[in-house]
Design a protein around this motif. Structure first.
Motif, PDB file in Angstrom:
ATOM      1  N   PHE A   1       0.829  -1.211   0.000  1.00 41.09           N
ATOM      2  CA  PHE A   1       0.000   0.000   0.000  1.00 41.09           C
ATOM      3  C   PHE A   1       0.865   1.264   0.000  1.00 41.09           C
ATOM      4  O   PHE A   1       0.548   2.252  -0.677  1.00 41.09           O
ATOM      5  CB  PHE A   1      -0.920   0.010   1.215  1.00 41.09           C
ATOM      6  CG  PHE A   1      -1.612   1.324   1.422  1.00 41.09           C
ATOM      7  CD1 PHE A   1      -2.574   1.777   0.532  1.00 41.09           C
ATOM      8  CD2 PHE A   1      -1.284   2.141   2.500  1.00 41.09           C
ATOM      9  CE1 PHE A   1      -3.195   3.005   0.701  1.00 41.09           C
ATOM     10  CE2 PHE A   1      -1.905   3.363   2.679  1.00 41.09           C
ATOM     11  CZ  PHE A   1      -2.861   3.794   1.781  1.00 41.09           C
ATOM     12  N   ALA A   2       1.963   1.231   0.742  1.00 42.86           N
ATOM     13  CA  ALA A   2       2.818   2.413   0.852  1.00 42.86           C
ATOM     14  C   ALA A   2       3.392   2.847  -0.489  1.00 42.86           C
ATOM     15  O   ALA A   2       3.744   4.015  -0.669  1.00 42.86           O
ATOM     16  CB  ALA A   2       3.948   2.159   1.849  1.00 42.86           C
ATOM     17  N   HIS A   3       3.469   1.935  -1.444  1.00 37.56           N
ATOM     18  CA  HIS A   3       3.977   2.305  -2.771  1.00 37.56           C
ATOM     19  C   HIS A   3       3.078   3.329  -3.460  1.00 37.56           C
ATOM     20  O   HIS A   3       3.523   4.001  -4.390  1.00 37.56           O
ATOM     21  CB  HIS A   3       4.098   1.058  -3.648  1.00 37.56           C
ATOM     22  CG  HIS A   3       5.287   0.221  -3.305  1.00 37.56           C
ATOM     23  ND1 HIS A   3       5.491  -1.037  -3.828  1.00 37.56           N
ATOM     24  CD2 HIS A   3       6.331   0.444  -2.469  1.00 37.56           C
ATOM     25  CE1 HIS A   3       6.619  -1.536  -3.356  1.00 37.56           C
ATOM     26  NE2 HIS A   3       7.146  -0.658  -2.527  1.00 37.56           N
TER      27      HIS A   3
ATOM     28  N   ALA B   1       9.417   6.078 -12.092  1.00 34.17           N
ATOM     29  CA  ALA B   1       9.498   4.878 -11.258  1.00 34.17           C
ATOM     30  C   ALA B   1       8.422   4.900 -10.176  1.00 34.17           C
ATOM     31  O   ALA B   1       7.775   3.876  -9.891  1.00 34.17           O
ATOM     32  CB  ALA B   1      10.880   4.762 -10.629  1.00 34.17           C
ATOM     33  N   ARG B   2       8.224   6.057  -9.569  1.00 31.65           N
ATOM     34  CA  ARG B   2       7.200   6.163  -8.524  1.00 31.65           C
ATOM     35  C   ARG B   2       5.813   5.931  -9.110  1.00 31.65           C
ATOM     36  O   ARG B   2       4.953   5.302  -8.473  1.00 31.65           O
ATOM     37  CB  ARG B   2       7.290   7.520  -7.834  1.00 31.65           C
ATOM     38  CG  ARG B   2       8.563   7.692  -7.011  1.00 31.65           C
ATOM     39  CD  ARG B   2       8.484   8.889  -6.099  1.00 31.65           C
ATOM     40  NE  ARG B   2       8.461  10.147  -6.821  1.00 31.65           N
ATOM     41  CZ  ARG B   2       9.556  10.849  -7.137  1.00 31.65           C
ATOM     42  NH1 ARG B   2      10.761  10.392  -6.800  1.00 31.65           N
ATOM     43  NH2 ARG B   2       9.460  11.990  -7.784  1.00 31.65           N
ATOM     44  N   ALA B   3       5.577   6.417 -10.321  1.00 29.96           N
ATOM     45  CA  ALA B   3       4.286   6.208 -10.971  1.00 29.96           C
ATOM     46  C   ALA B   3       4.064   4.732 -11.279  1.00 29.96           C
ATOM     47  O   ALA B   3       2.950   4.209 -11.116  1.00 29.96           O
ATOM     48  CB  ALA B   3       4.201   7.033 -12.249  1.00 29.96           C
TER      49      ALA B   3
ATOM     50  N   LYS C   1       0.843  -0.227  -9.623  1.00 30.98           N
ATOM     51  CA  LYS C   1       0.771  -1.638  -9.243  1.00 30.98           C
ATOM     52  C   LYS C   1       0.061  -1.864  -7.916  1.00 30.98           C
ATOM     53  O   LYS C   1      -0.209  -3.015  -7.543  1.00 30.98           O
ATOM     54  CB  LYS C   1       2.186  -2.221  -9.152  1.00 30.98           C
ATOM     55  CG  LYS C   1       2.871  -2.442 -10.470  1.00 30.98           C
ATOM     56  CD  LYS C   1       2.351  -3.707 -11.155  1.00 30.98           C
ATOM     57  CE  LYS C   1       2.826  -4.971 -10.440  1.00 30.98           C
ATOM     58  NZ  LYS C   1       2.375  -6.193 -11.155  1.00 30.98           N
ATOM     59  N   VAL C   2      -0.239  -0.800  -7.190  1.00 29.78           N
ATOM     60  CA  VAL C   2      -0.743  -0.949  -5.825  1.00 29.78           C
ATOM     61  C   VAL C   2      -2.054  -1.721  -5.771  1.00 29.78           C
ATOM     62  O   VAL C   2      -2.213  -2.656  -4.981  1.00 29.78           O
ATOM     63  CB  VAL C   2      -0.884   0.430  -5.149  1.00 29.78           C
ATOM     64  CG1 VAL C   2      -1.680   0.324  -3.856  1.00 29.78           C
ATOM     65  CG2 VAL C   2       0.497   1.010  -4.867  1.00 29.78           C
ATOM     66  N   ALA C   3      -3.025  -1.350  -6.589  1.00 29.75           N
ATOM     67  CA  ALA C   3      -4.323  -2.021  -6.533  1.00 29.75           C
ATOM     68  C   ALA C   3      -4.184  -3.513  -6.831  1.00 29.75           C
ATOM     69  O   ALA C   3      -4.779  -4.355  -6.140  1.00 29.75           O
ATOM     70  CB  ALA C   3      -5.293  -1.364  -7.514  1.00 29.75           C
ATOM     71  N   GLU C   4      -3.396  -3.842  -7.837  1.00 29.03           N
ATOM     72  CA  GLU C   4      -3.188  -5.249  -8.190  1.00 29.03           C
ATOM     73  C   GLU C   4      -2.512  -6.009  -7.048  1.00 29.03           C
ATOM     74  O   GLU C   4      -2.915  -7.132  -6.699  1.00 29.03           O
ATOM     75  CB  GLU C   4      -2.331  -5.340  -9.449  1.00 29.03           C
ATOM     76  CG  GLU C   4      -2.003  -6.754  -9.880  1.00 29.03           C
ATOM     77  CD  GLU C   4      -1.060  -6.791 -11.072  1.00 29.03           C
ATOM     78  OE1 GLU C   4      -0.443  -7.854 -11.301  1.00 29.03           O
ATOM     79  OE2 GLU C   4      -0.936  -5.760 -11.775  1.00 29.03           O
TER      80      GLU C   4
END
Length: 205
Positions: free
Chosen positions: A107-109, A122-124, A129-132
């Motif tokens: 989640f923190a990503h 890179a942050r984007a 990918k967070v939801a997946e």
């Protein structure tokens, strides 16, 4: 007296719920992260990691939810927040470690990508990918961890206070909790507990 350092909307919610559940003698100290309070010398003297939660105890400061949850439960045995057998306690530790080291990091990503990457691209990518990744975590929780009605079965434990964070993470990441019946039922049950409702109100949830 115990003092919990917390921020609204943070993972400190878990430790706060357990303190209320066991009827601990405690005070709270808000650390407004959005204003940078976690990086100020006064708080760094409490927790040099610049993170919440932190729990001031008579013996010193504890950090990290798994450690705080175990301490609160162990120092309030009358509340029955720890499982009965060594194996069951290890199962509880395993679930809390997964929530701390895998699911919370996933989640923190979304919001804290700068911890791991310097470029906006890179942050984007991490945020995308967070939801997946959270959906994968939820599927694992449903299949292998949550026994129902509570995390470990019939007994409310330290794990249930920690699982209270999952619906918040999913909501912020746009993951529909209704796709996970055990997690949905757990979330609904938490909203019936007076201690959880009291703490959620303090956190603005």
């Amino acid at each position: 007296m115990l003092t919990l350092y917390y921020a609204k909307g943070s993972s400190a919610l878990a430790s706060h719920i357990l303190l209320e559940e066991v009827g601990a003698d405690y005070a709270v100290h808000e650390v407004p992260i959005q204003h940078g309070a976690h990086k100020e010398p006064a708080f760094l003297a409490v927790n040099p990691k610049a993170r919440v939660p932190a729990l001031q105890t008579p013996e010193g400061v504890l950090t990290e939810n798994p450690a705080i949850l175990n301490y609160v439960a162990a120092t309030h045995p009358q509340a029955g927040m720890l499982p009965d057998t060594p194996f069951q306690r290890a199962q509880a530790d395993a679930l809390n470690a997964y929530l701390c080291a895998t699911m919370h990091v996933a989640f923190a990503h979304k919001l804290r990508g700068a911890r791991w990457a310097d470029t906006e691209e890179a942050r984007a990518d991490m945020a995308n990918k967070v939801a997946e990744n959270l959906a994968d975590c939820c599927a694992l929780l449903e299949e292998h961890y949550i026994k129902g009605p509570w995390a470990l079965g019939d007994q409310f434990t330290v794990c249930d206070a920690y699982l209270a964070l999952v619906p918040l993470w999913l909501g912020k990441a746009g993951v529909d909790i209704s796709a996970y019946p055990k997690l949905q039922a757990h979330s609904d049950a938490m909203k019936q507990r007076p201690a959880a409702l009291t703490v959620m109100a303090i956190h603005g949830i």
